[in-house]
Design a protein around this motif. Structure first.
Motif, PDB file in Angstrom:
ATOM      1  N   UNK A 191       0.835  -1.198   0.000  1.00 44.04           N
ATOM      2  CA  UNK A 191       0.000   0.000   0.000  1.00 44.04           C
ATOM      3  C   UNK A 191       0.872   1.250   0.000  1.00 44.04           C
ATOM      4  N   UNK A 192       0.224   2.370  -0.292  1.00 44.67           N
ATOM      5  CA  UNK A 192       0.890   3.667  -0.349  1.00 44.67           C
ATOM      6  C   UNK A 192       0.447   4.525   0.835  1.00 44.67           C
ATOM      7  N   UNK A 193       1.412   5.231   1.416  1.00 43.94           N
ATOM      8  CA  UNK A 193       1.146   6.218   2.463  1.00 43.94           C
ATOM      9  C   UNK A 193       1.928   7.460   2.054  1.00 43.94           C
ATOM     10  N   UNK A 194       1.207   8.495   1.678  1.00 44.03           N
ATOM     11  CA  UNK A 194       1.902   9.689   1.180  1.00 44.03           C
ATOM     12  C   UNK A 194       2.710   9.335  -0.055  1.00 44.03           C
ATOM     13  N   UNK A 195       3.997   9.618  -0.018  1.00 41.44           N
ATOM     14  CA  UNK A 195       4.879   9.297  -1.156  1.00 41.44           C
ATOM     15  C   UNK A 195       5.580   7.960  -0.998  1.00 41.44           C
ATOM     16  N   UNK A 196       5.326   7.255   0.092  1.00 41.44           N
ATOM     17  CA  UNK A 196       5.996   5.981   0.373  1.00 41.44           C
ATOM     18  C   UNK A 196       5.124   4.808  -0.037  1.00 41.44           C
ATOM     19  N   UNK A 197       5.785   3.737  -0.457  1.00 39.63           N
ATOM     20  CA  UNK A 197       5.114   2.481  -0.767  1.00 39.63           C
ATOM     21  C   UNK A 197       5.608   1.454   0.236  1.00 39.63           C
ATOM     22  N   UNK A 198       4.675   0.796   0.910  1.00 43.33           N
ATOM     23  CA  UNK A 198       5.019  -0.171   1.948  1.00 43.33           C
ATOM     24  C   UNK A 198       4.546  -1.557   1.546  1.00 43.33           C
ATOM     25  N   UNK A 199       5.315  -2.602   1.893  1.00 40.85           N
ATOM     26  CA  UNK A 199       4.937  -3.970   1.523  1.00 40.85           C
ATOM     27  C   UNK A 199       3.879  -4.544   2.456  1.00 40.85           C
ATOM     28  N   UNK A 200       3.288  -5.646   2.022  1.00 38.66           N
ATOM     29  CA  UNK A 200       2.349  -6.373   2.877  1.00 38.66           C
ATOM     30  C   UNK A 200       3.098  -6.864   4.105  1.00 38.66           C
ATOM     31  N   UNK A 201       2.377  -7.064   5.203  1.00 38.51           N
ATOM     32  CA  UNK A 201       3.017  -7.592   6.401  1.00 38.51           C
ATOM     33  C   UNK A 201       2.271  -7.199   7.662  1.00 38.51           C
ATOM     34  N   UNK A 241      -8.630   1.542  -2.836  1.00 42.02           N
ATOM     35  CA  UNK A 241      -7.869   0.734  -3.792  1.00 42.02           C
ATOM     36  C   UNK A 241      -8.384   0.959  -5.215  1.00 42.02           C
ATOM     37  N   UNK A 242      -7.446   1.099  -6.138  1.00 36.85           N
ATOM     38  CA  UNK A 242      -7.745   1.293  -7.556  1.00 36.85           C
ATOM     39  C   UNK A 242      -6.926   0.271  -8.339  1.00 36.85           C
ATOM     40  N   UNK A 243      -7.562  -0.741  -8.881  1.00 37.94           N
ATOM     41  CA  UNK A 243      -6.891  -1.753  -9.706  1.00 37.94           C
ATOM     42  C   UNK A 243      -5.610  -2.270  -9.061  1.00 37.94           C
ATOM     43  N   UNK A 244      -5.669  -2.593  -7.789  1.00 33.56           N
ATOM     44  CA  UNK A 244      -4.514  -3.169  -7.102  1.00 33.56           C
ATOM     45  C   UNK A 244      -3.617  -2.169  -6.393  1.00 33.56           C
ATOM     46  N   UNK A 245      -3.738  -0.883  -6.667  1.00 28.09           N
ATOM     47  CA  UNK A 245      -2.980   0.149  -5.948  1.00 28.09           C
ATOM     48  C   UNK A 245      -3.820   0.617  -4.773  1.00 28.09           C
ATOM     49  N   UNK A 246      -3.356   0.346  -3.551  1.00 24.50           N
ATOM     50  CA  UNK A 246      -4.112   0.719  -2.357  1.00 24.50           C
ATOM     51  C   UNK A 246      -3.426   1.866  -1.627  1.00 24.50           C
ATOM     52  N   UNK A 247      -4.234   2.784  -1.106  1.00 22.29           N
ATOM     53  CA  UNK A 247      -3.759   3.989  -0.433  1.00 22.29           C
ATOM     54  C   UNK A 247      -4.411   4.066   0.943  1.00 22.29           C
ATOM     55  N   UNK A 262      -5.489  12.735   3.101  1.00 24.43           N
ATOM     56  CA  UNK A 262      -5.941  13.231   1.795  1.00 24.43           C
ATOM     57  C   UNK A 262      -5.420  12.353   0.665  1.00 24.43           C
ATOM     58  N   UNK A 263      -6.063  12.474  -0.479  1.00 19.54           N
ATOM     59  CA  UNK A 263      -5.614  11.742  -1.660  1.00 19.54           C
ATOM     60  C   UNK A 263      -4.287  12.304  -2.144  1.00 19.54           C
ATOM     61  N   UNK A 264      -3.388  11.389  -2.528  1.00 22.12           N
ATOM     62  CA  UNK A 264      -2.108  11.801  -3.099  1.00 22.12           C
ATOM     63  C   UNK A 264      -2.304  12.121  -4.581  1.00 22.12           C
ATOM     64  N   UNK A 265      -1.306  12.713  -5.195  1.00 20.83           N
ATOM     65  CA  UNK A 265      -1.386  13.006  -6.629  1.00 20.83           C
ATOM     66  C   UNK A 265      -1.553  11.729  -7.442  1.00 20.83           C
ATOM     67  N   UNK A 266      -0.845  10.674  -7.067  1.00 21.74           N
ATOM     68  CA  UNK A 266      -0.947   9.392  -7.777  1.00 21.74           C
ATOM     69  C   UNK A 266      -2.373   8.839  -7.679  1.00 21.74           C
ATOM     70  N   UNK A 267      -2.949   8.934  -6.500  1.00 27.02           N
ATOM     71  CA  UNK A 267      -4.323   8.454  -6.312  1.00 27.02           C
ATOM     72  C   UNK A 267      -5.312   9.274  -7.133  1.00 27.02           C
ATOM     73  N   UNK A 268      -5.112  10.578  -7.171  1.00 28.49           N
ATOM     74  CA  UNK A 268      -5.979  11.445  -7.975  1.00 28.49           C
ATOM     75  C   UNK A 268      -5.878  11.103  -9.453  1.00 28.49           C
ATOM     76  N   UNK A 269      -4.665  10.783  -9.922  1.00 33.51           N
ATOM     77  CA  UNK A 269      -4.476  10.376 -11.324  1.00 33.51           C
ATOM     78  C   UNK A 269      -5.262   9.115 -11.630  1.00 33.51           C
ATOM     79  N   UNK A 270      -5.145   8.117 -10.746  1.00 31.65           N
ATOM     80  CA  UNK A 270      -5.862   6.858 -10.961  1.00 31.65           C
ATOM     81  C   UNK A 270      -7.370   7.075 -10.966  1.00 31.65           C
ATOM     82  N   UNK A 271      -7.856   7.886 -10.023  1.00 35.13           N
ATOM     83  CA  UNK A 271      -9.297   8.139  -9.937  1.00 35.13           C
ATOM     84  C   UNK A 271      -9.806   8.888 -11.165  1.00 35.13           C
ATOM     85  N   UNK A 272      -9.053   9.878 -11.623  1.00 35.84           N
ATOM     86  CA  UNK A 272      -9.501  10.646 -12.786  1.00 35.84           C
ATOM     87  C   UNK A 272      -9.331   9.864 -14.085  1.00 35.84           C
ATOM     88  N   UNK A 273      -8.475   8.853 -14.070  1.00 32.47           N
ATOM     89  CA  UNK A 273      -8.268   8.026 -15.255  1.00 32.47           C
ATOM     90  C   UNK A 273      -9.316   6.949 -15.427  1.00 32.47           C
TER      91      UNK A 273
END
Length: 137
Positions: free
Chosen positions: A37-47, A91-97, A112-123
């Motif tokens: 999942x994503x938190x802010x600009x960081x991507x963290x693994x499952x666990x 979650x958007x197509x496997x990308x979770x925030x 708040x939604x990150x820029x990456x999340x906003x891109x996925x939602x608007x796409x």
């Protein structure tokens, strides 16, 4: 006698004041997050993650129990109304925030939604919500 009572009251007040941040820091929960999942600009693994409310208002620490990596997260807003302790993800197509954290006995924290999340939602990516329960350590 008057001075002994005053000293006792002052000492008890100082002890309560100095120990209150330690009491607040004991709000520690764990979560088994089965996906990256994503938190802010960081991507963290499952666990397995430890979620701790720090003594600073609106700051949470997420620590991966396997890798011992941690991240401090500032909440965008505080909310009320949920009783169950959980992490909420958008979650958007496997990308979770990370969307919100609900700690027991405390207001929730929303992010708040990150820029990456906003891109996925608007796409046109389809939104799905995921919920992971928190367990007290």
């Amino acid at each position: 006698m008057k001075y002994q009572i005053r000293n006792f009251v002052v000492g008890a007040g100082l002890a309560a004041l100095l120990s209150s941040p330690m009491l607040m820091a004991q709000n520690v929960e764990t979560a088994e997050i089965p996906f990256g999942f994503h938190v802010g600009r960081s991507t963290l693994p499952a666990g397995t993650y430890t979620v701790e409310k720090t003594t600073m208002s609106g700051i949470l620490q997420l620590r991966n129990d396997d890798t011992k990596d941690s991240i401090m997260v500032g909440a965008g807003a505080r909310e009320t109304g949920k009783d169950d302790a959980r992490l909420t993800f958008r979650c958007y197509s496997g990308d979770c925030f990370l969307s919100a954290v609900w700690m027991p006995g405390a207001p929730g924290y929303s992010f708040p939604k990150t820029n990456r999340e906003k891109e996925l939602a608007s796409g046109g990516a389809r939104l799905a919500m995921a919920y992971v329960p928190l367990a007290t350590r």
